[in-house]
Design a protein around this motif. Structure first.
Motif, PDB file in Angstrom:
ATOM      1  N   ALA A 144       0.836  -1.202   0.000  1.00  0.00           N
ATOM      2  CA  ALA A 144       0.000   0.000   0.000  1.00  0.00           C
ATOM      3  C   ALA A 144       0.874   1.257   0.000  1.00  0.00           C
ATOM      4  N   ALA A 145       1.965   1.199   0.759  1.00  0.00           N
ATOM      5  CA  ALA A 145       2.908   2.333   0.788  1.00  0.00           C
ATOM      6  C   ALA A 145       3.532   2.531  -0.589  1.00  0.00           C
ATOM      7  N   ALA A 146       3.844   1.437  -1.279  1.00  0.00           N
ATOM      8  CA  ALA A 146       4.434   1.531  -2.616  1.00  0.00           C
ATOM      9  C   ALA A 146       3.480   2.240  -3.579  1.00  0.00           C
ATOM     10  N   GLU A 147       2.198   1.925  -3.486  1.00  0.00           N
ATOM     11  CA  GLU A 147       1.212   2.601  -4.335  1.00  0.00           C
ATOM     12  C   GLU A 147       1.140   4.087  -4.008  1.00  0.00           C
ATOM     13  N   ARG A 148       1.254   4.401  -2.733  1.00  0.00           N
ATOM     14  CA  ARG A 148       1.253   5.812  -2.306  1.00  0.00           C
ATOM     15  C   ARG A 148       2.472   6.541  -2.894  1.00  0.00           C
ATOM     16  N   LEU A 149       3.624   5.881  -2.896  1.00  0.00           N
ATOM     17  CA  LEU A 149       4.834   6.497  -3.438  1.00  0.00           C
ATOM     18  C   LEU A 149       4.679   6.793  -4.925  1.00  0.00           C
ATOM     19  N   LYS A 150       4.030   5.890  -5.640  1.00  0.00           N
ATOM     20  CA  LYS A 150       3.788   6.117  -7.072  1.00  0.00           C
ATOM     21  C   LYS A 150       2.929   7.356  -7.283  1.00  0.00           C
ATOM     22  N   LYS A 151       1.857   7.468  -6.508  1.00  0.00           N
ATOM     23  CA  LYS A 151       0.935   8.603  -6.654  1.00  0.00           C
ATOM     24  C   LYS A 151       1.615   9.924  -6.309  1.00  0.00           C
ATOM     25  N   GLU A 152       2.554   9.858  -5.378  1.00  0.00           N
ATOM     26  CA  GLU A 152       3.245  11.077  -4.935  1.00  0.00           C
ATOM     27  C   GLU A 152       4.469  11.399  -5.802  1.00  0.00           C
ATOM     28  N   ASN A 153       4.717  10.588  -6.845  1.00  0.00           N
ATOM     29  CA  ASN A 153       5.862  10.801  -7.748  1.00  0.00           C
ATOM     30  C   ASN A 153       7.195  10.822  -7.006  1.00  0.00           C
ATOM     31  N   VAL A 154       7.307   9.923  -6.045  1.00  0.00           N
ATOM     32  CA  VAL A 154       8.549   9.818  -5.277  1.00  0.00           C
ATOM     33  C   VAL A 154       9.637   9.175  -6.140  1.00  0.00           C
ATOM     34  N   GLU A 155      10.850   9.747  -6.082  1.00  0.00           N
ATOM     35  CA  GLU A 155      11.972   9.241  -6.880  1.00  0.00           C
ATOM     36  C   GLU A 155      12.869   8.293  -6.091  1.00  0.00           C
ATOM     37  N   SER A 156      12.902   8.473  -4.769  1.00  0.00           N
ATOM     38  CA  SER A 156      13.821   7.696  -3.946  1.00  0.00           C
ATOM     39  C   SER A 156      13.203   7.460  -2.569  1.00  0.00           C
ATOM     40  N   VAL A 157      13.504   6.303  -1.970  1.00  0.00           N
ATOM     41  CA  VAL A 157      12.925   5.994  -0.661  1.00  0.00           C
ATOM     42  C   VAL A 157      13.998   5.448   0.271  1.00  0.00           C
ATOM     43  N   ALA A 158      13.916   5.853   1.535  1.00  0.00           N
ATOM     44  CA  ALA A 158      14.781   5.317   2.592  1.00  0.00           C
ATOM     45  C   ALA A 158      13.941   4.363   3.435  1.00  0.00           C
TER      46      ALA A 158
END
Length: 354
Positions: A144-158
């Motif tokens: 679910a967090a991964a889908e949120r990152l896609k929607k937020e156009n996140v480029e990098s995650v820690a």
């Protein structure tokens, strides 16, 4: 590499790009300088190579010091970054140690975090201090967090989970899920960046790694490709913050170790010079376009710290003990909301130039 006879050192700063080369066969040493090309950083390197008339086909290795990473942090020009962390710990970056860095500066404001709060996502999971699994990893929450990152156009995650330096299984599984669901996402997991306790420092170090990773991936990949296109078949090494050097592959995985790459190379050079001149105590000073830094060399060696601070963000890695301020030759003066004259951290860089 028996047929090769050139060794090249190159440093890309925010304002100037400098190159020095050694012909190991003749002992010839020469250096060249060019304005850094912000839109295509390797262009300035190629200009320096042409000025120096270095034959890359005969070059054994290129060692590279860079300020690209640290300038991205200081000028807040890194990637759009998110943080996945243990449930209940999303505010570690803001709480910090609960201390006040400048006790008597009444108007002091703690620097804002590199990850805004809405991009700091909590995942149900928990390891104990002895490595016992208290709460299993909620894989559905990760997806679910991964889908949120896609929607937020996140480029990098820690990814920073509690006590992952004891047992990293939850972080490894999270990285696998993120790789499956977000193949273009840069992923930094804390157990590969800092294997030490202290959640705040470990979180901060991993976040900084994630913040600069896409920039460094693009930049170092382009740099190596440009060298290869000119018949370079040697090794490209990158200077580490501790004064040593590591491979491009290692630098791409752990770019946080390149934060003080360029300045550390200068400090180590001064230390070597102090040994040649039998001067055991030297203060080295490095004025760049974006920052100015100094280092104390004692006993022929640059002093090394286990932790340091970059613009209010603690970094838990070995680093040459350099003191740095965002007041370089190209730092821009401006008037703040209260009418006071302020300097930096923005720099004129090479475009439009100092």
């Amino acid at each position: 590499y028996g047929f090769m006879n050139y060794v090249v050192g190159v440093d890309i700063g925010g304002t100037f790009t400098d190159l020095v080369f050694l012909n190991e066969e003749t002992g010839e040493i020469a250096s060249t300088k060019a304005l850094t090309t912000p839109d295509q950083l390797t262009s300035a390197v190629m200009s320096c190579l042409e000025l120096a008339r270095v034959d890359l086909a005969k070059t054994r290795f290129v060692i590279h010091g860079t300020t690209v990473g640290i300038n991205a942090v200081i000028e807040r020009k890194g990637a759009r970054t998110a943080l996945l962390t243990t449930n209940g710990f999303r505010d570690v970056l803001e709480i910090g140690r609960g201390d006040f860095k400048r006790m008597y500066e009444l108007l002091y404001q703690r620097p804002s975090t590199l990850v805004p709060r809405h991009l700091r996502l909590e995942i149900p999971e928990r390891m104990a201090a002895d490595g016992e699994e208290l709460i299993p990893l909620d894989e559905a929450a990760v997806r679910a967090a991964a889908e949120r990152l896609k929607k937020e156009n996140v480029e990098s995650v820690a990814v920073v989970y509690l006590f992952s330096y004891i047992d990293a299984s939850h972080e490894r599984r999270t990285a696998e899920i993120l790789t499956e669901t977000c193949p273009n996402l840069s992923i930094s997991v804390s157990h590969r960046i800092s294997q030490e306790w202290r959640e705040y420092e470990r979180s901060s170090t991993t976040v900084v790694n994630a913040y600069i990773q896409p920039t460094m991936e693009h930049y170092l990949g382009d740099f190596l490709s440009s060298l290869r296109a000119r018949q370079f078949d040697g090794r490209l090494l990158v200077t580490q913050s501790n004064g040593g050097a590591f491979s491009v592959e290692a630098a791409l995985a752990q770019p946080v170790h390149t934060l003080e790459s360029g300045p550390a190379a200068g400090a180590v050079g001064w230390a070597a010079l102090s040994s040649l001149k039998d001067e055991e105590k030297i203060i080295s000073f490095d004025m760049g376009g974006t920052t100015a830094k100094c280092c104390i060399n004692d006993g022929g060696y640059a002093q090394v710290a286990e932790e340091y601070d970059v613009d209010g963000h603690p970094i838990r890695i070995p680093v040459v003990d350099i003191k740095e301020v965002s007041a370089g030759g190209g730092s821009i003066g401006w008037i703040d909301a209260g009418g006071a004259l302020t300097l930096g951290p923005q720099s004129a860089g090479a475009k439009p130039g100092p």
